[in-house]
Design an enzyme around this catalytic site. Structure first.
Site, PDB file in Angstrom:
ATOM      1  CB  SER A 154      -5.529   2.559  -0.929  1.00 20.17           C
ATOM      2  OG  SER A 154      -4.352   3.233  -0.511  1.00 20.17           O
ATOM      3  CE1 TYR A 167      -5.441   0.227   3.865  1.00 17.12           C
ATOM      4  CE2 TYR A 167      -3.895   1.048   2.225  1.00 17.12           C
ATOM      5  CZ  TYR A 167      -5.082   1.174   2.922  1.00 17.12           C
ATOM      6  OH  TYR A 167      -5.915   2.232   2.667  1.00 17.12           O
TER       7      TYR A 167
END
Ligand code: ADP
Length: 282
Positions: A154, A167
């Site tokens: 990401s 995350y």
């Protein structure tokens, strides 16, 4: 159709929606047989239907990637069905509680109030899940003389976004894993690369808390393009799509990237990642 994956067998986790579904369809149109893996069996079946309706060959398998025995069984089932595995894409992921409340359906939670369970949940899917998915594929790839592993990282692994610390930490771990496995598995002809999407790639994604544009869609935020003032620098007069990103993964899955290993590619983001304060446009 350019047949860039002709004869290849590709397993994609998290293929029941979003990027994984889009890629299942794209990869199939390029000649691959697809093992569609998702924790949500109904979603996996829906992707299977889309692939088959377009004339593709695929299998839908329900598995939780955070459970090693489940992804091993899913991978073995794919090999049993199609005879081998050329590409495994560890794509399944979850957003941690405390961030992106509009997506997660939850309230915003302060970092210090996040629980051990919260951490284990996101770690289990986003990092342990990638490890287990790779471990499941490697014996088959070694037996086959090589293969390709892709991991979904990401932009949050490189840059800080508000309220998704857990995350971000798991995705940074994915980048380290990609580099390490490229070393360990290279001698077996196995390439390992990552793709790092910017947020907003799913059509249903809404902007996270901490942003002045919370609750707006990516399209609402991005358009119309205004010279030097748009969050997306590249002028294309449209937001990035799942297909734009699936095409980056297609490059990593295909022999076009035959000499690439250990890289984490930025997604198709129109130059967004290089911009400071991307969600605070002037
Ligand atoms: P993206 O926009 O990144 O594609 P989505 O939320 O649309 O993200 O898709 C993620 C997919 O991953 C969903 O279909 C979800 O069911 C799946 N998924 C989530 N957790 C797991 C898991 N533990 N094992 C397998 N699949 C999972």
């Amino acid at each position: 159709m350019t047949n860039r994956l002709d004869g290849k067998v590709v397993l994609i986790t998290g293929a029941g929606s979003g990027l994984g579904r889009e890629a299942s369809q794209l990869f199939s149109s390029e000649g691959a047989k697809i093992a569609i893996v998702d924790i949500d069996g109904d979603r996996a079946e829906q992707t299977l239907k889309l692939v088959q309706e377009a004339g593709g060959e695929a299998i839908a398998i329900t598995a939780d990637v955070s459970q090693k025995d489940q992804i091993v069984a899913a991978t073995d089932a794919a090999v049993e069905k199609f005879g081998k595995i050329d590409v495994t894409w560890a794509n399944a992921g979850v957003v941690s509680r405390g961030g992106v409340p509009t997506v997660a359906g939850g309230e915003q939670v302060l970092f210090e109030d996040l629980t051990e369970q919260d951490w284990n949940d996101v770690l289990g899917v986003n990092l342990s899940g990638v490890i287990f998915t790779a471990q499941a594929a490697v014996p088959h790839m070694k037996a086959n003389g090589g293969g390709t592993i892709i991991a979904t990282s990401s932009a949050a692994s490189f840059l800080a976004y508000h309220d998704i610390s857990f995350y971000s930490a798991t995705k940074a771990g994915v980048n380290g894993l990609v580099r390490a496995l490229a070393l360990d598995l290279g001698p077996f002809g196995i390439r390992v690369n990552g793709i790092a999407p910017t947020h907003g790639m799913s059509p249903n994604f809404l902007m996270p808390a901490g942003s002045p544009v919370v609750g707006q869609s990516y399209e609402q935020v991005a358009g119309p393009w205004v010279p030097f003032h748009s969050p997306i620098p590249l002028k294309l007069n449209r937001p990035p799509t799942l297909l734009d990103n699936a095409k980056v993964a297609l490059f990593l899955a295909s022999d076009d990237s035959a000499y690439m290993s250990g890289s984490v590619l930025n997604s198709a983001d129109g130059g967004t990642i290089g911009r400071v304060g991307i969600w605070f446009p002037e």
